[in-house]
Design an enzyme around this catalytic site. Structure first.
Site, PDB file in Angstrom:
ATOM      1  N   ARG B  57     -33.970 -69.804  37.766  1.00 24.90           N
ATOM      2  CA  ARG B  57     -32.516 -69.892  37.699  1.00 24.90           C
ATOM      3  C   ARG B  57     -32.073 -70.880  36.610  1.00 24.90           C
ATOM      4  O   ARG B  57     -31.215 -70.572  35.792  1.00 24.90           O
ATOM      5  CB  ARG B  57     -31.984 -70.362  39.057  1.00 24.90           C
ATOM      6  CG  ARG B  57     -30.580 -69.948  39.380  1.00 24.90           C
ATOM      7  CD  ARG B  57     -30.247 -70.360  40.820  1.00 24.90           C
ATOM      8  NE  ARG B  57     -31.335 -70.035  41.741  1.00 24.90           N
ATOM      9  CZ  ARG B  57     -31.490 -68.863  42.321  1.00 24.90           C
ATOM     10  NH1 ARG B  57     -30.643 -67.911  42.115  1.00 24.90           N
ATOM     11  NH2 ARG B  57     -32.522 -68.643  43.128  1.00 24.90           N
ATOM     12  N   THR B  58     -32.686 -72.031  36.605  1.00 25.80           N
ATOM     13  CA  THR B  58     -32.299 -73.049  35.623  1.00 25.80           C
ATOM     14  C   THR B  58     -32.637 -72.585  34.203  1.00 25.80           C
ATOM     15  O   THR B  58     -31.830 -72.702  33.278  1.00 25.80           O
ATOM     16  CB  THR B  58     -33.020 -74.380  35.928  1.00 25.80           C
ATOM     17  OG1 THR B  58     -32.727 -74.753  37.270  1.00 25.80           O
ATOM     18  CG2 THR B  58     -32.559 -75.474  34.991  1.00 25.80           C
ATOM     19  N   LYS B  86     -52.422 -79.153  30.430  1.00 22.99           N
ATOM     20  CA  LYS B  86     -53.842 -79.524  30.434  1.00 22.99           C
ATOM     21  C   LYS B  86     -54.322 -79.848  29.028  1.00 22.99           C
ATOM     22  O   LYS B  86     -55.207 -80.663  28.839  1.00 22.99           O
ATOM     23  CB  LYS B  86     -54.677 -78.376  31.032  1.00 22.99           C
ATOM     24  CG  LYS B  86     -54.510 -78.283  32.547  1.00 22.99           C
ATOM     25  CD  LYS B  86     -55.222 -77.040  33.100  1.00 22.99           C
ATOM     26  CE  LYS B  86     -54.507 -76.473  34.308  1.00 22.99           C
ATOM     27  NZ  LYS B  86     -54.379 -75.023  34.272  1.00 22.99           N
ATOM     28  N   ARG B 107     -37.954 -78.932  31.673  1.00 19.43           N
ATOM     29  CA  ARG B 107     -38.262 -78.987  33.094  1.00 19.43           C
ATOM     30  C   ARG B 107     -39.731 -79.357  33.212  1.00 19.43           C
ATOM     31  O   ARG B 107     -40.575 -78.756  32.543  1.00 19.43           O
ATOM     32  CB  ARG B 107     -38.036 -77.602  33.723  1.00 19.43           C
ATOM     33  CG  ARG B 107     -38.482 -77.504  35.165  1.00 19.43           C
ATOM     34  CD  ARG B 107     -37.346 -77.811  36.070  1.00 19.43           C
ATOM     35  NE  ARG B 107     -37.639 -77.545  37.463  1.00 19.43           N
ATOM     36  CZ  ARG B 107     -36.676 -77.458  38.387  1.00 19.43           C
ATOM     37  NH1 ARG B 107     -35.416 -77.587  38.024  1.00 19.43           N
ATOM     38  NH2 ARG B 107     -36.978 -77.253  39.629  1.00 19.43           N
ATOM     39  N   HIS B 135     -31.798 -84.245  38.122  1.00 22.04           N
ATOM     40  CA  HIS B 135     -31.468 -82.878  37.735  1.00 22.04           C
ATOM     41  C   HIS B 135     -29.970 -82.847  37.436  1.00 22.04           C
ATOM     42  O   HIS B 135     -29.182 -82.260  38.168  1.00 22.04           O
ATOM     43  CB  HIS B 135     -31.836 -81.930  38.880  1.00 22.04           C
ATOM     44  CG  HIS B 135     -31.880 -80.481  38.498  1.00 22.04           C
ATOM     45  ND1 HIS B 135     -31.588 -80.038  37.237  1.00 22.04           N
ATOM     46  CD2 HIS B 135     -32.185 -79.380  39.216  1.00 22.04           C
ATOM     47  CE1 HIS B 135     -31.716 -78.714  37.199  1.00 22.04           C
ATOM     48  NE2 HIS B 135     -32.079 -78.295  38.391  1.00 22.04           N
TER      49      HIS B 135
END
Ligand SMILES: [Zn+2]
Lengths: 151, 308
Positions: B57-58, B86, B107, B135
């Site tokens: 959604r974001t 990684k 994010r 957020h």
């Protein structure tokens, strides 16, 4: 415990009223190794009128700067610093909690980016002087006990 | 006042008049966000959308926002993001994205990732959520939704329900609501109630707040009911979780005494905190809220890249 005496120094810095047991940590934090020039003497668990017990560190031929020794306040907030020249105390002050503590204590939030393999050092910002409180610059976590997380 | 070139890491970094400005511009963005009007405001600009953990959604609302303003998007998502984590430091990925783009939306699963990224990037960084951390764009779209539906945020009685102890986004929302003068009621079982330090911060700013365990009793007085998910992982025993979570679910029959204009919000995705029957009532505003992610992020992109 009997009174411990360590010899006075001619020139250098005396860090007194260190929280008992913390002397080695203090040396580590100041990155003092001691060598032929900068002799170091330590007393641990010495009797003190004020504190009951205390540690003392004396560094010869080295005048430590306030912004260096103030980092000790995180570890041992009541420590006093005396600058000695020709056996005389020329300056004496209590360590003061720095506004920003960088690379001294890690953030207690294990999921904080500053605890990962990133090219940054820990950075804590003081939010209150008395009682001393610090907040992580990166994750914003209010630190419960900075002294437990000294690097 | 200008937001040009600013990083948006934490809602607390924004002054109240800056928040108001963002909400005003969000309103102006609505026709473009809906596709009724076209815009080339950010023609030639590039957004790097770096999603190191899934948040569909974001991510989609950031990318839609950029496209609607005529800008372009480069993106890292899902699998690519996890293998990057990684392979190299976030700092190195950010240096690359900084070189390729004009603005970065990030994010990341680690708290503080956005703040760190901002120190490595000359391009502005917008925090799209870092771990259990901040957020800010969620808070802004929540505020925008309340203002769109009900007007003056400071006059509302907002009831916030669910995991209030660990959810940092409800902390940010509460602090923002408090700054704007709203009254708040926190509904949760004691073990996941709003922490004391947030309550004392809120009282310090003069906000009227209370804590309670009884959801049903609060419904008639609420202008807004903000539901959040209660996470299973917070509970040692499945049985205890089910008992607790069951007491903090909204059902249609509970809304009989609600004010006519009362609005129900949820950051989504939901599990079963809000019964689907509620979706078709006039109270359900969580889909409108999700849509508002687009105009609010458009407003941010425009204000940060172009100024007012
Ligand atoms: Zn941290």
């Amino acid at each position: 415990m009997k009174e411990v005496k360590i010899a006075p120094i001619k020139n250098g810095t005396v860090i007194d009223h260190i929280k008992p047991g913390m002397a080695l940590k203090v040396m580590e934090m100041l990155r003092i190794d001691g060598d032929a020039r900068h002799g170091v003497s330590i007393a641990m668990y010495a009797n003190s009128k004020k504190l009951g017990l205390k540690d003392i560190v004396k560094v010869e031929e080295l005048e430590l700067e306030p912004d260096v020794v103030n980092r000790l306040a995180v570890l041992t907030p009541n420590a006093t610093i005396s600058i000695i020249r020709e056996l005389k105390v020329v300056e004496k002050y209590m360590v003061q909690l720095p506004q920003v503590v960088e690379g001294i204590a890690r953030c207690e939030n294990l999921n904080c980016i500053s605890n990962q393999k990133e090219p940054i050092i820990s950075k804590l910002i003081r939010t209150s002087a008395d009682p001393p409180r610090y907040r992580c610059f990166y994750c914003g976590r209010d630190q419960e006990n900075v002294q437990n997380n000294i690097i | 006042m200008t937001l040009k070139g600013r990083d948006i890491i934490n809602i607390g970094d924004l002054e109240l008049d800056e928040i108001e400005l963002i909400l005003d511009i969000s309103k102006e963005m609505l026709p473009v966000a809906r596709g009724e009007k076209r815009s080339r405001t950010l023609d030639g600009k590039v957004l790097a959308s770096l999603f190191f953990e899934a948040s569909t959604r974001t991510r989609l609302s950031f990318e839609t926002a950029m496209h609607r303003l005529g800008g372009n998007v480069i993106t890292i998502t899902g699998q690519e993001g996890s293998s990057l984590i990684k392979g190299e430091t976030l700092a190195d990925t950010i240096r690359m994205a900084d070189a390729y783009s004009d603005i970065i939306a990030l994010r990341h699963p680690r708290e503080g990732a956005a703040r760190m990224s901002a120190t490595f990037s000359s391009a502005p960084v917008i925090n799209g959520g870092d771990g259990a951390g901040q957020h800010p764009t969620q808070t802004l779209l929540d505020l925008f939704t309340i203002r769109e539906e009900l007007g003056d945020i400071g006059k509302q009685n907002v009831t916030i329900v669910g995991d209030l102890r660990y959810g940092r986004t409800v902390h940010s929302l509460s602090l923002a609501l408090g700054r704007m003068g709203a009254t708040m009621t926190f509904v949760a079982p004691d073990m996941i109630q709003m922490p004391d330090h947030i309550i004392s911060d809120l009282k310090g700013m003069g906000a009227k707040v209370k804590r309670t365990t009884d959801l049903k009793a609060e419904i008639p007085a609420s202008d807004v009911i903000y539901m959040t998910r209660i996470q299973k992982e917070r509970f040692a025993e499945e049985e205890e979780y089910r008992k607790v979570a069951g007491a903090y679910k909204l059902q249609v029959r509970m809304l009989d005494d609600a004010k006519k204009h009362m609005m129900i919000m949820h950051p989504l995705p939901r599990v079963d905190e809000i019964h689907p029957e509620i979706d078709s009532t006039r109270h359900a505003k969580y889909f409108a809220q999700a849509f508002n992610g687009v105009p609010v992020r458009m407003a941010l992109l425009k204000l940060i890249l172009e100024g007012e």
